[in-house]
Design a protein around this motif. Structure first.
Motif, PDB file in Angstrom:
ATOM      1  N   VAL A 299       0.845  -1.188   0.000  1.00  0.00           N
ATOM      2  CA  VAL A 299       0.000   0.000   0.000  1.00  0.00           C
ATOM      3  C   VAL A 299       0.878   1.235   0.000  1.00  0.00           C
ATOM      4  N   PRO A 300       0.478   2.350  -0.501  1.00  0.00           N
ATOM      5  CA  PRO A 300      -0.833   2.584  -1.105  1.00  0.00           C
ATOM      6  C   PRO A 300      -0.976   1.852  -2.439  1.00  0.00           C
ATOM      7  N   SER A 301      -2.217   1.582  -2.783  1.00  0.00           N
ATOM      8  CA  SER A 301      -2.530   0.883  -4.026  1.00  0.00           C
ATOM      9  C   SER A 301      -3.829   1.458  -4.587  1.00  0.00           C
TER      10      SER A 301
ATOM     11  N   TYR B  14      -6.563  -0.039  -4.560  1.00  0.00           N
ATOM     12  CA  TYR B  14      -7.598  -0.450  -3.615  1.00  0.00           C
ATOM     13  C   TYR B  14      -7.619   0.474  -2.385  1.00  0.00           C
ATOM     14  N   ASP B  15      -6.435   0.836  -1.887  1.00  0.00           N
ATOM     15  CA  ASP B  15      -6.323   1.664  -0.689  1.00  0.00           C
ATOM     16  C   ASP B  15      -5.256   2.729  -0.936  1.00  0.00           C
TER      17      ASP B  15
ATOM     18  N   ARG C 178      -4.480   5.499   0.541  1.00  0.00           N
ATOM     19  CA  ARG C 178      -3.973   6.334   1.640  1.00  0.00           C
ATOM     20  C   ARG C 178      -2.449   6.238   1.708  1.00  0.00           C
TER      21      ARG C 178
ATOM     22  N   ARG D  91       1.269   5.992   3.184  1.00  0.00           N
ATOM     23  CA  ARG D  91       1.853   5.321   4.352  1.00  0.00           C
ATOM     24  C   ARG D  91       3.276   5.817   4.540  1.00  0.00           C
TER      25      ARG D  91
END
Length: 55
Positions: free
Chosen positions: A9-11, A13-14, A16, A18
């Protein structure tokens, strides 16, 4: 001993952002006899307290 790789992540899908975590002893082998004993030593600050623990 492992290598530092990009996280999942981030990806899409998500998305946000990090921040990177805390890395200690990166690229070095570490010897850990007992996590409990090390945490106790860090908390108490006295090696003598560890001598009272049965091994």
């Amino acid at each position: 001993m492992g290598s530092k790789v990009p996280g999942l992540v981030p990806s899409d899908y998500d998305p946000r952002p990090r921040s990177d975590g805390y890395w200690e002893s990166l690229g070095k082998h570490v010897k850990m006899e007992s996590l409990y004993k090390q945490q106790l030593l860090n908390r108490l600050g006295k090696k003598k307290a560890l001598d009272n623990i049965k091994r």
